[in-house]
Motif scaffolding. Structure first.
Motif, mmCIF file in Angstrom:
data_model
loop_
_atom_site.group_PDB
_atom_site.id
_atom_site.type_symbol
_atom_site.label_atom_id
_atom_site.label_comp_id
_atom_site.label_asym_id
_atom_site.label_seq_id
_atom_site.Cartn_x
_atom_site.Cartn_y
_atom_site.Cartn_z
ATOM 1 N N TYR A 71 -3.341 -4.235 -7.809
ATOM 2 C CA TYR A 71 -3.653 -4.850 -6.519
ATOM 3 C C TYR A 71 -3.811 -3.785 -5.431
ATOM 4 C CZ TYR A 71 -2.529 -9.397 -8.521
ATOM 5 O OH TYR A 71 -2.518 -10.539 -9.292
ATOM 6 N N ILE A 72 -3.029 -2.731 -5.508
ATOM 7 C CA ILE A 72 -3.142 -1.634 -4.535
ATOM 8 C C ILE A 72 -4.522 -0.989 -4.651
ATOM 9 C CG2 ILE A 72 -2.291 0.654 -3.897
ATOM 10 C CD1 ILE A 72 0.532 -0.365 -4.720
ATOM 11 N N LYS A 73 -4.952 -0.725 -5.884
ATOM 12 C CA LYS A 73 -6.283 -0.140 -6.095
ATOM 13 C C LYS A 73 -7.367 -1.071 -5.562
ATOM 14 C CE LYS A 73 -4.981 2.613 -10.079
ATOM 15 N NZ LYS A 73 -5.076 2.803 -11.524
ATOM 16 N N GLU A 74 -7.236 -2.342 -5.855
ATOM 17 C CA GLU A 74 -8.218 -3.326 -5.385
ATOM 18 C C GLU A 74 -8.240 -3.388 -3.864
ATOM 19 O OE1 GLU A 74 -9.195 -8.104 -5.698
ATOM 20 O OE2 GLU A 74 -7.723 -7.228 -7.086
ATOM 21 N N HIS A 75 -7.066 -3.311 -3.257
ATOM 22 C CA HIS A 75 -6.986 -3.376 -1.801
ATOM 23 C C HIS A 75 -7.629 -2.154 -1.156
ATOM 24 C CE1 HIS A 75 -4.841 -3.228 2.184
ATOM 25 N NE2 HIS A 75 -5.468 -4.391 2.205
ATOM 26 N N MET A 76 -7.430 -0.983 -1.728
ATOM 27 C CA MET A 76 -8.051 0.226 -1.181
ATOM 28 C C MET A 76 -9.577 0.138 -1.279
ATOM 29 S SD MET A 76 -5.693 1.934 0.180
ATOM 30 C CE MET A 76 -6.404 3.525 0.525
ATOM 31 N N ILE A 77 -10.087 -0.403 -2.371
ATOM 32 C CA ILE A 77 -11.531 -0.610 -2.502
ATOM 33 C C ILE A 77 -12.007 -1.596 -1.440
ATOM 34 C CG2 ILE A 77 -13.333 -1.602 -3.988
ATOM 35 C CD1 ILE A 77 -11.694 -0.416 -6.382
ATOM 36 N N HIS A 78 -11.237 -2.648 -1.238
ATOM 37 C CA HIS A 78 -11.557 -3.653 -0.220
ATOM 38 C C HIS A 78 -11.628 -3.017 1.173
ATOM 39 C CE1 HIS A 78 -11.396 -7.347 2.141
ATOM 40 N NE2 HIS A 78 -10.330 -6.852 2.742
ATOM 41 N N ILE A 79 -10.675 -2.175 1.501
ATOM 42 C CA ILE A 79 -10.657 -1.526 2.818
ATOM 43 C C ILE A 79 -11.869 -0.602 2.964
ATOM 44 C CG2 ILE A 79 -9.441 0.122 4.299
ATOM 45 C CD1 ILE A 79 -6.830 -0.978 3.196
ATOM 46 N N LYS A 80 -12.141 0.191 1.936
ATOM 47 C CA LYS A 80 -13.278 1.122 2.003
ATOM 48 C C LYS A 80 -14.599 0.376 2.141
ATOM 49 C CE LYS A 80 -11.051 4.836 -0.542
ATOM 50 N NZ LYS A 80 -11.008 5.594 -1.802
ATOM 51 N N THR A 81 -14.692 -0.791 1.530
ATOM 52 C CA THR A 81 -15.906 -1.603 1.620
ATOM 53 C C THR A 81 -16.013 -2.273 2.989
ATOM 54 O OG1 THR A 81 -15.772 -2.043 -0.746
ATOM 55 C CG2 THR A 81 -17.185 -3.495 0.538
#
Length: 92
Positions: free
Chosen positions: A37-47
């Motif tokens: 979920y942390i990895k997914e959240h970082m991708i979400h923020i970068k997007t």
């Protein structure tokens, strides 16, 4: 239960909201089931914030500020009325 003397007293400590959130985030980030979920959240923020993709400090601060709420929403929407839908008991 046959105890004739008083139990020891307790001390109540109030923790401010920032310290509580910081502690909660620390525990979450050190929980194996949360790492995807942390990895997914970082991708979400970068997007979501493409101008800040390369600003590591800004990304980390943003993550720290909104991850708990984002994770809560993500898990609730994943469950969406179903009993577990692949979400571990510990994470729920």
């Amino acid at each position: 239960m046959g105890v004739s003397k008083p139990l020891s007293g307790c001390t109540v400590s109030l923790v401010d909201r920032d310290l509580l959130n910081q502690t909660h985030l620390y525990v979450l980030e050190n929980t194996e089931k949360v790492k995807p979920y942390i990895k997914e959240h970082m991708i979400h923020i970068k997007t979501t914030y493409p101008k800040f993709r390369k600003r590591t400090r800004w990304l980390q601060d943003k993550h720290n500020n909104i991850f708990i709420q984002w994770l809560r929403f993500k898990v609730q929407s994943k469950l969406n009325g179903e009993e577990n839908n692949g979400v571990s008991e510990n994470l729920r």
